[in-house]
Scaffold this motif. Structure first.
Motif, short mmCIF file in Angstrom:
data_model
loop_
_atom_site.label_atom_id
_atom_site.label_comp_id
_atom_site.label_asym_id
_atom_site.label_seq_id
_atom_site.Cartn_x
_atom_site.Cartn_y
_atom_site.Cartn_z
N VAL A 48 0.86 -1.18 0.00
CA VAL A 48 0.00 0.00 0.00
C VAL A 48 0.90 1.23 0.00
O VAL A 48 1.83 1.33 0.80
N SER B 91 -1.31 5.82 1.78
CA SER B 91 -2.26 5.74 2.89
C SER B 91 -1.68 6.47 4.09
O SER B 91 -0.47 6.55 4.25
N ASN C 69 -1.85 2.82 6.65
CA ASN C 69 -1.60 1.44 6.22
C ASN C 69 -0.50 1.26 5.19
O ASN C 69 -0.39 0.18 4.60
N ASP C 70 0.31 2.29 4.95
CA ASP C 70 1.41 2.12 3.99
C ASP C 70 2.28 0.94 4.40
O ASP C 70 2.53 0.73 5.59
N VAL D 186 -2.23 0.43 -4.72
CA VAL D 186 -1.98 -0.90 -4.18
C VAL D 186 -1.19 -1.65 -5.24
O VAL D 186 -1.60 -1.71 -6.40
#
Length: 140
Positions: free
Chosen positions: A44, A47, A50-51, A70
């Motif tokens: 990801v 983000s 949430n990377d 993504v």
């Protein structure tokens, strides 16, 4: 450790046409990605929360909606196994501290150093095996 290894290699093992950009929603700890298979790794990018590297279906993500990308990955089993081996080595040998040698009260020790004079880390120990997958340029 797998994410650190892939970053070090500058190789994410991106599948052809594997970058999917747009708006994504993480809900109930996961994200629905119809272009991934169960067990497949994905990255990801873009983000807030949430990377990074995840394995599908991820169940430990933080809820959010983000505009980003993504990346669908095809990480070879041998690289995953090597990352596990590196993690075990790193746990046993610890993080290199700022000192390469020290002595006090009749006790002394010296750590092995690399060509830069820095204590040897997993990058040095596994360099020969990691070089098989190293990429010089690009984002792949």
């Amino acid at each position: 450790m797998l994410e650190q290894v892939l970053q070090h290699l500058n190789n994410w093992f991106l599948v052809p046409d594997g970058i999917h950009s747009g708006e994504f929603t993480v809900q109930d700890g996961g994200i629905t990605l119809p272009f991934l298979q169960t067990g497949q790794y994905f990255r990801v990018v873009g983000s807030v929360f949430n990377d990074g590297l995840h394995q599908y279906p991820a169940k430990d993500m933080t809820e959010e909606t983000f505009d980003g990308a993504v990346w669908a990955l095809a990480v070879p089993k041998s690289v995953i196994s090597l990352a596990d081996e590196i993690a075990a080595w790193d746990e046993k040998n610890g993080v290199p501290g700022p000192y390469t040698s020290e002595s006090f009260g009749g006790y002394s020790y010296s750590k092995a150093t690399n060509t830069s004079g820095v204590a040897v880390g997993w990058q040095d120990v596994f360099k020969g095996r990691l070089n098989t997958w190293r990429r010089i340029g690009g984002i792949i």
